[in-house]
Design a protein around this motif. Structure first.
Motif, mmCIF file in Angstrom:
data_model
loop_
_atom_site.group_PDB
_atom_site.id
_atom_site.type_symbol
_atom_site.label_atom_id
_atom_site.label_comp_id
_atom_site.label_asym_id
_atom_site.label_seq_id
_atom_site.Cartn_x
_atom_site.Cartn_y
_atom_site.Cartn_z
ATOM 1 N N ASP A 1 0.835 -1.213 0.000
ATOM 2 C CA ASP A 1 0.000 0.000 0.000
ATOM 3 C C ASP A 1 0.862 1.252 0.000
ATOM 4 O O ASP A 1 0.539 2.251 -0.649
ATOM 5 C CB ASP A 1 -0.928 0.021 1.217
ATOM 6 C CG ASP A 1 -2.027 -1.030 1.148
ATOM 7 O OD1 ASP A 1 -2.430 -1.371 0.019
ATOM 8 O OD2 ASP A 1 -2.453 -1.509 2.214
ATOM 9 N N LEU A 2 1.960 1.190 0.747
ATOM 10 C CA LEU A 2 2.846 2.346 0.879
ATOM 11 C C LEU A 2 3.631 2.627 -0.405
ATOM 12 O O LEU A 2 4.147 3.734 -0.584
ATOM 13 C CB LEU A 2 3.836 2.132 2.030
ATOM 14 C CG LEU A 2 3.233 2.090 3.441
ATOM 15 C CD1 LEU A 2 4.265 1.594 4.442
ATOM 16 C CD2 LEU A 2 2.720 3.472 3.842
ATOM 17 N N MET A 3 3.699 1.634 -1.285
ATOM 18 C CA MET A 3 4.552 1.765 -2.466
ATOM 19 C C MET A 3 3.781 1.927 -3.778
ATOM 20 O O MET A 3 4.277 2.591 -4.697
ATOM 21 C CB MET A 3 5.464 0.527 -2.585
ATOM 22 C CG MET A 3 6.432 0.357 -1.440
ATOM 23 S SD MET A 3 7.369 -1.196 -1.586
ATOM 24 C CE MET A 3 8.297 -0.901 -3.093
ATOM 25 N N ILE A 4 2.598 1.329 -3.876
ATOM 26 C CA ILE A 4 1.916 1.245 -5.175
ATOM 27 C C ILE A 4 1.074 2.484 -5.469
ATOM 28 O O ILE A 4 0.171 2.846 -4.717
ATOM 29 C CB ILE A 4 1.028 -0.009 -5.241
ATOM 30 C CG1 ILE A 4 1.917 -1.267 -5.182
ATOM 31 C CG2 ILE A 4 0.185 -0.018 -6.510
ATOM 32 C CD1 ILE A 4 1.141 -2.564 -5.085
ATOM 33 N N ILE A 5 1.414 3.130 -6.592
ATOM 34 C CA ILE A 5 0.629 4.262 -7.101
ATOM 35 C C ILE A 5 -0.249 3.751 -8.238
ATOM 36 O O ILE A 5 0.246 3.185 -9.212
ATOM 37 C CB ILE A 5 1.540 5.396 -7.595
ATOM 38 C CG1 ILE A 5 2.310 5.994 -6.407
ATOM 39 C CG2 ILE A 5 0.745 6.473 -8.314
ATOM 40 C CD1 ILE A 5 3.287 7.082 -6.791
ATOM 41 N N ASP A 6 -1.563 3.940 -8.084
ATOM 42 C CA ASP A 6 -2.510 3.424 -9.078
ATOM 43 C C ASP A 6 -3.079 4.578 -9.906
ATOM 44 O O ASP A 6 -2.826 5.754 -9.618
ATOM 45 C CB ASP A 6 -3.635 2.675 -8.357
ATOM 46 C CG ASP A 6 -4.225 1.568 -9.206
ATOM 47 O OD1 ASP A 6 -4.011 1.583 -10.428
ATOM 48 O OD2 ASP A 6 -4.904 0.682 -8.641
ATOM 49 N N SER A 7 -3.874 4.220 -10.902
ATOM 50 C CA SER A 7 -4.421 5.221 -11.818
ATOM 51 C C SER A 7 -5.287 6.250 -11.086
ATOM 52 O O SER A 7 -5.351 7.414 -11.512
ATOM 53 C CB SER A 7 -5.231 4.551 -12.923
ATOM 54 O OG SER A 7 -6.280 3.785 -12.358
ATOM 55 N N ILE A 8 -5.915 5.820 -9.988
ATOM 56 C CA ILE A 8 -6.774 6.735 -9.230
ATOM 57 C C ILE A 8 -5.972 7.894 -8.626
ATOM 58 O O ILE A 8 -6.508 8.951 -8.305
ATOM 59 C CB ILE A 8 -7.539 5.954 -8.122
ATOM 60 C CG1 ILE A 8 -8.674 6.824 -7.579
ATOM 61 C CG2 ILE A 8 -6.591 5.514 -7.010
ATOM 62 C CD1 ILE A 8 -9.589 6.072 -6.619
ATOM 63 N N ASP A 9 -4.668 7.678 -8.494
ATOM 64 C CA ASP A 9 -3.806 8.726 -7.893
ATOM 65 C C ASP A 9 -3.314 9.737 -8.938
ATOM 66 O O ASP A 9 -2.726 10.753 -8.569
ATOM 67 C CB ASP A 9 -2.588 8.063 -7.236
ATOM 68 C CG ASP A 9 -2.967 7.062 -6.163
ATOM 69 O OD1 ASP A 9 -3.859 7.383 -5.374
ATOM 70 O OD2 ASP A 9 -2.374 5.953 -6.127
ATOM 71 N N ILE A 10 -3.542 9.442 -10.201
ATOM 72 C CA ILE A 10 -3.060 10.327 -11.277
ATOM 73 C C ILE A 10 -4.161 11.298 -11.668
ATOM 74 O O ILE A 10 -5.236 10.892 -12.111
ATOM 75 C CB ILE A 10 -2.626 9.525 -12.524
ATOM 76 C CG1 ILE A 10 -1.668 8.386 -12.145
ATOM 77 C CG2 ILE A 10 -2.003 10.466 -13.545
ATOM 78 C CD1 ILE A 10 -0.384 8.846 -11.504
ATOM 79 N N ARG A 11 -3.911 12.577 -11.467
ATOM 80 C CA ARG A 11 -4.894 13.595 -11.838
ATOM 81 C C ARG A 11 -4.743 13.964 -13.310
ATOM 82 O O ARG A 11 -3.637 14.046 -13.831
ATOM 83 C CB ARG A 11 -4.704 14.844 -10.978
ATOM 84 C CG ARG A 11 -5.073 14.630 -9.509
ATOM 85 C CD ARG A 11 -4.720 15.832 -8.662
ATOM 86 N NE ARG A 11 -5.314 17.058 -9.170
ATOM 87 C CZ ARG A 11 -5.142 18.258 -8.588
ATOM 88 N NH1 ARG A 11 -4.396 18.342 -7.488
ATOM 89 N NH2 ARG A 11 -5.701 19.332 -9.089
ATOM 90 N N GLU A 12 -5.864 14.213 -13.962
ATOM 91 C CA GLU A 12 -5.842 14.559 -15.387
ATOM 92 C C GLU A 12 -5.914 16.054 -15.635
ATOM 93 O O GLU A 12 -5.715 16.506 -16.753
ATOM 94 C CB GLU A 12 -7.008 13.855 -16.098
ATOM 95 C CG GLU A 12 -6.893 12.339 -16.114
ATOM 96 C CD GLU A 12 -7.938 11.699 -16.997
ATOM 97 O OE1 GLU A 12 -7.975 12.039 -18.202
ATOM 98 O OE2 GLU A 12 -8.715 10.874 -16.508
ATOM 99 N N ASP A 13 -6.241 16.829 -14.605
ATOM 100 C CA ASP A 13 -6.363 18.279 -14.821
ATOM 101 C C ASP A 13 -5.042 18.993 -14.575
ATOM 102 O O ASP A 13 -4.124 18.440 -14.038
ATOM 103 C CB ASP A 13 -7.444 18.861 -13.898
ATOM 104 C CG ASP A 13 -7.176 18.563 -12.426
ATOM 105 O OD1 ASP A 13 -6.362 17.650 -12.147
ATOM 106 O OD2 ASP A 13 -7.778 19.248 -11.579
#
Length: 296
Positions: A284-296
């Motif tokens: 959890d502490l390491m994985i960055i998922d698509s939900i964390d990427i902002r498009e604006d």
């Protein structure tokens, strides 16, 4: 009868000096190796790497020729870096400082980074003083002037012209004691070099820094998260790619800086997301998922 050398104190001093000299040689060699590793690990910039490696090889050969008693030609290393923001100009200047310190061309190898506000004063004489102070700080290293073209924007009555004239004089007064690198947008730097007839010839090395491709920017993103001990999921990579493709300013004003902003925002959003979990694992502490990427 003493078995020690007659001048034992001098002998000890010489041994100590020799030991320190060997330590410095080893330290410089390590710095040289580190700088080459950093240069060649940069993503993209193949033409830039080629030119820097050529300069490195030329300096090495000149040193060997001198040691062999052969004629050597003085190499003028003042440079112009042309390219958009975020294309690696400052990074390459820092690596170059280390590399030239490692092979003995520069005594210190540090980089003094300045822009117009650091050089141009508010009254007559103030500008010359500011420039001279920054030149003195850079002796033994590199003076890196970012957005150098802004020095010529105000016309003949602007103190920027005084800054240019003082820099040119410093190149003569402190010949071989520092390297001056002028950096900025490609077109603006061309205009800047044309404002002074003798300016272009003083900078025989002019390097173009191309914009990164979308694939290269994604590689930079992956390297950034790896260095911070995070991991991007495949869906996160796809979303970053989508953001980069849709961002029309990527090449003009963003490049690696835009990627850094995307990753830093993702890390902040990731932190908020996992803090809402009841239990937090190492993954959890390491994985960055698509939900964390902002498009604006």
């Amino acid at each position: 009868m003493s078995i020690w050398p007659v001048n034992f104190d001098n002998y000890k001093i010489e041994r100590k000096a020799k030991s320190e000299e060997n330590k410095n040689i080893d330290k410089d060699k390590n710095l040289e190796i580190e700088a080459l590793k950093e240069l060649n690990s940069l993503i993209g910039l193949n033409k830039v790497k080629q030119i820097i490696n050529e300069l490195y090889a030329l300096e090495q050969v000149q040193i060997k020729r001198k040691n062999a008693g052969l004629a050597t030609d003085p190499i003028v290393l003042h440079m112009v870096f042309k390219g958009n923001p975020g294309t690696g100009k400052t990074t390459v200047a820092r690596i170059l400082g280390k590399l030239l310190k490692g092979i003995g061309v520069l005594s210190k190898g540090h980089v003094v980074e300045v822009e117009r506000a650091d050089l141009v004063g508010e009254y007559i004489g103030h500008t010359a003083h500011r420039v001279q102070e920054n030149v003195k700080k850079s002796l033994g290293g590199i003076l890196f002037v970012d957005e150098a073209y802004s020095l010529a924007r105000g016309g003949d009555k602007d103190f920027g012209k005084e800054a240019i004239d003082t820099l040119v004089k410093a190149m003569e007064d402190y010949k071989d004691e520092f390297i001056l690198i002028l950096a900025g947008y490609r077109d603006e730097m061309e205009y800047f070099l044309n404002t002074n007839p003798g300016l272009r010839s003083r900078f025989p090395i002019q390097i173009d820094f191309p914009d990164y491709t979308i694939d290269e920017l994604l590689q930079i993103a992956e390297l950034m998260v790896k260095n911070r001990q995070y991991i991007l999921t495949d869906s996160a990579k796809r979303k970053i790619m989508k953001v980069l493709i849709n961002d029309n300013t990527t090449r003009e004003i963003g490049n690696a800086r835009l990627v850094r902003n995307i990753i830093e925002r993702a890390i902040r959003k990731h932190a908020v997301r996992i803090m809402n979990k009841k239990t937090i694992t190492k993954d959890d502490l390491m994985i960055i998922d698509s939900i964390d990427i902002r498009e604006d």
